[in-house]
Design a protein around this motif. Structure first.
Motif, short mmCIF file in Angstrom:
data_model
loop_
_atom_site.label_atom_id
_atom_site.label_comp_id
_atom_site.label_asym_id
_atom_site.label_seq_id
_atom_site.Cartn_x
_atom_site.Cartn_y
_atom_site.Cartn_z
N ARG A 4 0.85 -1.18 0.00
CA ARG A 4 0.00 0.00 0.00
C ARG A 4 0.89 1.23 0.00
O ARG A 4 1.99 1.23 0.53
N CYS A 5 0.39 2.30 -0.61
CA CYS A 5 1.13 3.56 -0.68
C CYS A 5 1.34 4.13 0.72
O CYS A 5 0.43 4.11 1.55
N ILE A 7 1.76 7.26 1.34
CA ILE A 7 1.15 8.59 1.41
C ILE A 7 -0.39 8.50 1.44
O ILE A 7 -1.02 8.97 2.38
N CYS A 8 -0.97 7.88 0.41
CA CYS A 8 -2.43 7.88 0.29
C CYS A 8 -3.07 6.53 0.64
O CYS A 8 -4.27 6.39 0.59
N GLU A 9 -2.25 5.55 0.97
CA GLU A 9 -2.69 4.20 1.36
C GLU A 9 -3.44 3.46 0.25
O GLU A 9 -4.18 2.53 0.51
N SER A 10 -3.24 3.88 -0.98
CA SER A 10 -3.87 3.21 -2.12
C SER A 10 -3.19 1.86 -2.36
O SER A 10 -2.01 1.69 -2.09
N CYS A 94 3.32 4.71 -6.68
CA CYS A 94 1.88 4.74 -6.48
C CYS A 94 1.24 5.34 -7.73
O CYS A 94 1.59 6.44 -8.16
N ARG A 96 -1.78 6.23 -7.99
CA ARG A 96 -2.82 7.19 -7.62
C ARG A 96 -2.24 8.57 -7.34
O ARG A 96 -2.68 9.56 -7.89
N CYS A 97 -1.21 8.65 -6.47
CA CYS A 97 -0.68 9.96 -6.09
C CYS A 97 0.73 10.22 -6.62
O CYS A 97 1.22 11.33 -6.51
#
Length: 116
Positions: A4-5, A7-10, A94, A96-97
């Motif tokens: 998981r990321c 920073i954003c936990e994606s 990541c 996502r971010c």
């Protein structure tokens, strides 16, 4: 357990190792599409649309894999550039971010820890 990321936990995290697999997969799909578009016999050039049978599909897959293997050396500069410029010295990206990070080291099981 998926990474998981930080920073954003994606869970949309791409590992440096997975990039090689994705490049090979894209190369196989590209080879498959090239093989499917190439007419194999004079009848294939006719304007009449005919269904594709299993033998043709297997031939397309075989030709696609062979083409991907031949093009693997050509894909290496792209793969190296991706790893160098997208990941730099990091293990994960990541999607996502855009955060770059190293994986947390896996905890080692220590039989001498006195637990038990």
């Amino acid at each position: 357990m998926s990474t998981r990321c930080l920073i954003c936990e994606s869970s949309a995290v791409l590992s440096n190792e997975a990039v090689g697999t994705l490049v090979m997969l894209a190369s196989v799909i590209g080879g498959f599409m090239t093989a499917a578009r190439r007419p194999s016999d004079p009848e294939a050039a006719s304007p009449e649309v005919k269904p594709i049978n299993l033998e043709q599909v297997l031939r397309f897959v075989t030709e696609g894999i062979e083409l991907a293997q031949r093009q693997w050396a050509e894909n290496q500069p792209f793969l190296q550039d991706t790893r160098r410029f997208q990941f730099m010295q990091h293990d994960c990206l990541c999607l996502r971010c855009g955060a770059l990070f190293k994986r947390a080291p896996k905890p080692e099981l220590n039989p001498d820890s006195g637990v038990g």
